[in-house]
Design a protein around this motif. Structure first.
Motif, PDB file in Angstrom:
ATOM      1  N   ASN A  12       0.788  -1.231   0.000  1.00  0.00           N
ATOM      2  CA  ASN A  12       0.000   0.000   0.000  1.00  0.00           C
ATOM      3  C   ASN A  12       0.823   1.286   0.000  1.00  0.00           C
ATOM      4  O   ASN A  12       0.277   2.374  -0.222  1.00  0.00           O
ATOM      5  CB  ASN A  12      -0.945   0.017   1.206  1.00  0.00           C
ATOM      6  N   VAL A  13       2.128   1.176   0.240  1.00  0.00           N
ATOM      7  CA  VAL A  13       2.965   2.365   0.243  1.00  0.00           C
ATOM      8  C   VAL A  13       3.014   2.959  -1.167  1.00  0.00           C
ATOM      9  O   VAL A  13       2.824   2.253  -2.156  1.00  0.00           O
ATOM     10  CB  VAL A  13       4.388   2.012   0.741  1.00  0.00           C
ATOM     11  N   THR A  14       3.252   4.255  -1.261  1.00  0.00           N
ATOM     12  CA  THR A  14       3.401   4.910  -2.563  1.00  0.00           C
ATOM     13  C   THR A  14       4.838   4.747  -3.048  1.00  0.00           C
ATOM     14  O   THR A  14       5.779   5.140  -2.350  1.00  0.00           O
ATOM     15  CB  THR A  14       3.057   6.404  -2.467  1.00  0.00           C
ATOM     16  N   TYR A  15       4.991   4.155  -4.222  1.00  0.00           N
ATOM     17  CA  TYR A  15       6.323   3.954  -4.791  1.00  0.00           C
ATOM     18  C   TYR A  15       6.598   5.027  -5.844  1.00  0.00           C
ATOM     19  O   TYR A  15       5.885   5.100  -6.855  1.00  0.00           O
ATOM     20  CB  TYR A  15       6.419   2.579  -5.455  1.00  0.00           C
ATOM     21  N   PRO A  16       7.610   5.856  -5.621  1.00  0.00           N
ATOM     22  CA  PRO A  16       7.997   6.794  -6.677  1.00  0.00           C
ATOM     23  C   PRO A  16       8.396   6.003  -7.918  1.00  0.00           C
ATOM     24  O   PRO A  16       9.073   4.973  -7.812  1.00  0.00           O
ATOM     25  CB  PRO A  16       9.208   7.524  -6.068  1.00  0.00           C
ATOM     26  N   GLN A  17       7.952   6.443  -9.078  1.00  0.00           N
ATOM     27  CA  GLN A  17       8.251   5.720 -10.313  1.00  0.00           C
ATOM     28  C   GLN A  17       9.727   5.848 -10.658  1.00  0.00           C
ATOM     29  O   GLN A  17      10.249   6.951 -10.807  1.00  0.00           O
ATOM     30  CB  GLN A  17       7.424   6.261 -11.476  1.00  0.00           C
ATOM     31  N   ALA A  18      10.402   4.694 -10.722  1.00  0.00           N
ATOM     32  CA  ALA A  18      11.825   4.691 -11.050  1.00  0.00           C
ATOM     33  C   ALA A  18      12.013   4.379 -12.531  1.00  0.00           C
ATOM     34  O   ALA A  18      11.196   3.673 -13.127  1.00  0.00           O
ATOM     35  CB  ALA A  18      12.552   3.662 -10.201  1.00  0.00           C
ATOM     36  N   TYR A  19      13.079   4.883 -13.106  1.00  0.00           N
ATOM     37  CA  TYR A  19      13.386   4.624 -14.512  1.00  0.00           C
ATOM     38  C   TYR A  19      14.787   4.026 -14.594  1.00  0.00           C
ATOM     39  O   TYR A  19      15.769   4.677 -14.279  1.00  0.00           O
ATOM     40  CB  TYR A  19      13.285   5.901 -15.334  1.00  0.00           C
ATOM     41  N   GLY A  20      14.835   2.762 -14.977  1.00  0.00           N
ATOM     42  CA  GLY A  20      16.131   2.098 -15.106  1.00  0.00           C
ATOM     43  C   GLY A  20      16.580   1.377 -13.852  1.00  0.00           C
ATOM     44  O   GLY A  20      17.641   0.758 -13.846  1.00  0.00           O
ATOM     45  N   ALA A  22      14.927  -0.369  -9.739  1.00  0.00           N
ATOM     46  CA  ALA A  22      13.742  -0.909  -9.078  1.00  0.00           C
ATOM     47  C   ALA A  22      12.941   0.168  -8.350  1.00  0.00           C
ATOM     48  O   ALA A  22      13.509   1.125  -7.817  1.00  0.00           O
ATOM     49  CB  ALA A  22      14.163  -1.994  -8.085  1.00  0.00           C
ATOM     50  N   ASN A  23      11.626  -0.013  -8.298  1.00  0.00           N
ATOM     51  CA  ASN A  23      10.776   0.867  -7.504  1.00  0.00           C
ATOM     52  C   ASN A  23      10.925   0.509  -6.033  1.00  0.00           C
ATOM     53  O   ASN A  23      10.677  -0.638  -5.635  1.00  0.00           O
ATOM     54  CB  ASN A  23       9.309   0.704  -7.905  1.00  0.00           C
ATOM     55  N   PHE A  24      11.315   1.489  -5.229  1.00  0.00           N
ATOM     56  CA  PHE A  24      11.433   1.260  -3.799  1.00  0.00           C
ATOM     57  C   PHE A  24      10.910   2.479  -3.046  1.00  0.00           C
ATOM     58  O   PHE A  24      10.793   3.571  -3.596  1.00  0.00           O
ATOM     59  CB  PHE A  24      12.886   0.953  -3.393  1.00  0.00           C
ATOM     60  N   ALA A  25      10.590   2.257  -1.779  1.00  0.00           N
ATOM     61  CA  ALA A  25      10.107   3.344  -0.924  1.00  0.00           C
ATOM     62  C   ALA A  25      10.768   3.206   0.435  1.00  0.00           C
ATOM     63  O   ALA A  25      10.981   2.085   0.925  1.00  0.00           O
ATOM     64  CB  ALA A  25       8.586   3.282  -0.781  1.00  0.00           C
ATOM     65  N   LEU A  26      11.086   4.335   1.046  1.00  0.00           N
ATOM     66  CA  LEU A  26      11.734   4.360   2.350  1.00  0.00           C
ATOM     67  C   LEU A  26      10.796   4.934   3.398  1.00  0.00           C
ATOM     68  O   LEU A  26      10.096   5.912   3.144  1.00  0.00           O
ATOM     69  CB  LEU A  26      13.010   5.206   2.304  1.00  0.00           C
ATOM     70  N   TRP A  75      19.415  -5.096  -9.082  1.00  0.00           N
ATOM     71  CA  TRP A  75      19.878  -4.589  -7.790  1.00  0.00           C
ATOM     72  C   TRP A  75      21.094  -3.675  -7.977  1.00  0.00           C
ATOM     73  O   TRP A  75      21.184  -2.618  -7.353  1.00  0.00           O
ATOM     74  CB  TRP A  75      20.219  -5.723  -6.831  1.00  0.00           C
ATOM     75  N   LYS A  76      22.027  -4.069  -8.832  1.00  0.00           N
ATOM     76  CA  LYS A  76      23.222  -3.264  -9.036  1.00  0.00           C
ATOM     77  C   LYS A  76      22.883  -1.893  -9.632  1.00  0.00           C
ATOM     78  O   LYS A  76      23.561  -0.894  -9.345  1.00  0.00           O
ATOM     79  CB  LYS A  76      24.223  -4.001  -9.936  1.00  0.00           C
ATOM     80  N   LEU A  77      21.809  -1.821 -10.427  1.00  0.00           N
ATOM     81  CA  LEU A  77      21.354  -0.537 -10.944  1.00  0.00           C
ATOM     82  C   LEU A  77      20.678   0.298  -9.854  1.00  0.00           C
ATOM     83  O   LEU A  77      20.708   1.534  -9.884  1.00  0.00           O
ATOM     84  CB  LEU A  77      20.376  -0.752 -12.107  1.00  0.00           C
ATOM     85  N   THR A  78      20.059  -0.382  -8.903  1.00  0.00           N
ATOM     86  CA  THR A  78      19.315   0.287  -7.834  1.00  0.00           C
ATOM     87  C   THR A  78      20.223   0.745  -6.694  1.00  0.00           C
ATOM     88  O   THR A  78      19.989   1.787  -6.077  1.00  0.00           O
ATOM     89  CB  THR A  78      18.244  -0.680  -7.279  1.00  0.00           C
ATOM     90  N   GLU A  79      21.253  -0.030  -6.430  1.00  0.00           N
ATOM     91  CA  GLU A  79      22.137   0.199  -5.279  1.00  0.00           C
ATOM     92  C   GLU A  79      22.608   1.651  -5.125  1.00  0.00           C
ATOM     93  O   GLU A  79      22.528   2.209  -4.013  1.00  0.00           O
ATOM     94  CB  GLU A  79      23.331  -0.750  -5.386  1.00  0.00           C
ATOM     95  N   PRO A  80      23.069   2.319  -6.184  1.00  0.00           N
ATOM     96  CA  PRO A  80      23.547   3.698  -5.998  1.00  0.00           C
ATOM     97  C   PRO A  80      22.462   4.671  -5.539  1.00  0.00           C
ATOM     98  O   PRO A  80      22.768   5.699  -4.940  1.00  0.00           O
ATOM     99  CB  PRO A  80      24.077   4.089  -7.389  1.00  0.00           C
ATOM    100  N   HIS A  81      21.200   4.348  -5.840  1.00  0.00           N
ATOM    101  CA  HIS A  81      20.099   5.238  -5.505  1.00  0.00           C
ATOM    102  C   HIS A  81      19.610   5.057  -4.065  1.00  0.00           C
ATOM    103  O   HIS A  81      18.844   5.884  -3.572  1.00  0.00           O
ATOM    104  CB  HIS A  81      18.932   4.999  -6.469  1.00  0.00           C
ATOM    105  N   TYR A  99       7.672  -7.706  -2.092  1.00  0.00           N
ATOM    106  CA  TYR A  99       6.614  -8.615  -2.527  1.00  0.00           C
ATOM    107  C   TYR A  99       6.945  -9.130  -3.920  1.00  0.00           C
ATOM    108  O   TYR A  99       7.250  -8.338  -4.820  1.00  0.00           O
ATOM    109  CB  TYR A  99       5.274  -7.884  -2.529  1.00  0.00           C
ATOM    110  N   SER A 100       6.925 -10.458  -4.090  1.00  0.00           N
ATOM    111  CA  SER A 100       7.138 -11.082  -5.387  1.00  0.00           C
ATOM    112  C   SER A 100       8.518 -10.692  -5.934  1.00  0.00           C
ATOM    113  O   SER A 100       9.535 -10.900  -5.255  1.00  0.00           O
ATOM    114  CB  SER A 100       5.999 -10.663  -6.324  1.00  0.00           C
ATOM    115  N   HIS A 101       8.568 -10.122  -7.118  1.00  0.00           N
ATOM    116  CA  HIS A 101       9.795  -9.572  -7.708  1.00  0.00           C
ATOM    117  C   HIS A 101      10.545  -8.704  -6.679  1.00  0.00           C
ATOM    118  O   HIS A 101      11.756  -8.777  -6.546  1.00  0.00           O
ATOM    119  CB  HIS A 101       9.342  -8.769  -8.929  1.00  0.00           C
ATOM    120  N   GLY A 102       9.794  -7.900  -5.924  1.00  0.00           N
ATOM    121  CA  GLY A 102      10.403  -7.048  -4.909  1.00  0.00           C
ATOM    122  C   GLY A 102      11.015  -7.826  -3.762  1.00  0.00           C
ATOM    123  O   GLY A 102      11.945  -7.350  -3.100  1.00  0.00           O
ATOM    124  N   GLY A 103      10.501  -9.048  -3.501  1.00  0.00           N
ATOM    125  CA  GLY A 103      11.086  -9.881  -2.459  1.00  0.00           C
ATOM    126  C   GLY A 103      12.505 -10.299  -2.804  1.00  0.00           C
ATOM    127  O   GLY A 103      13.363 -10.415  -1.924  1.00  0.00           O
TER     128      GLY A 103
END
Length: 209
Positions: A12-20, A22-26, A75-81, A99-103
């Motif tokens: 239910n959290v809002t995920y900012p749309q990522a480009y290139g 993974a979508n994540f939220a803190l 993950w390697k693309l996401t790590e710097p962000h 969840y799923s892919h996000g898991g």
């Protein structure tokens, strides 16, 4: 937070749309940081899911372990962000949730925190709801220490949690928590978030007695 609450927040959290990447939220609460990873959301995510040949996970040119190639590359693309938040010394507790892919991403993020934050290893946790397998190869005891505080929640007949197949050398890491009843759902319906929430509520009610 309970497993039910963690999963409810994750879907239910809002995920900012990522480009290139993974979508994540803190979500920060005092010195605690919750890191949420969104489930599959579009064709590009499914390309990642199906890119399952094993790839070496390296640090300093040395092979540490092997992982599902698609998830590792994402993950390697996401790590710097996300690394700035994970390495923030004012954070003393980190929980990675997906969840799923996000898991799968939560599992890789958890290992990143374990490796880079030895100061808080006793207070890092993670959980992948309906997560696919990511680790490839022989799960030796020293390697498995990285995920001793990580769990995979499987609504028992969930097809995604059985992929990639064991016969290809893949396995889950950490603890496997099975919920639900065999035969209650189809392999696809067992993966739906509303059914996972329903079975988590029943699981926690039964285990609170």
């Amino acid at each position: 937070m309970s497993l039910f609450d963690l999963f409810f927040d994750c879907v239910n959290v809002t995920y900012p749309q990522a480009y290139g990447y993974a979508n994540f939220a803190l979500k920060r609460q005092g010195e605690s940081l919750y890191v949420f990873f969104e489930g599959s959301n579009g064709d590009e995510d499914w390309k990642v899911n199906l890119d399952f040949p094993a790839r070496a996970y390296k640090r300093g040119g040395k092979i540490i372990w092997y992982a599902h190639r698609g998830f590792l590359e994402l993950w390697k693309l996401t790590e710097p962000h996300i690394s700035g938040a994970l390495l923030d010394p004012s954070i003393s507790r980190i929980t990675t949730v997906g969840y799923s892919h996000g898991g799968a991403l939560a599992m890789l993020c958890h290992e990143y925190v374990w490796f880079n934050r030895p100061d808080i290893r006793d207070s890092i946790e993670g959980v992948g709801f309906g997560a696919p397998r990511v680790f490839w190869g022989i799960p030796t005891a020293p390697l498995m220490q990285r995920w001793k505080r990580f769990g995979v929640v499987r609504n028992i007949d969930d097809a995604v949690t059985h992929l990639p197949p064991k016969v290809l050398g893949y396995s889950h890491v950490g603890s496997l928590i099975e919920i639900g009843e065999r035969g209650k759902y189809t392999a696809i319906d067992a993966h739906r978030s509303e059914n996972i929430l329903r079975e988590l509520a029943a699981y926690e009610k039964n285990n609170s007695r």
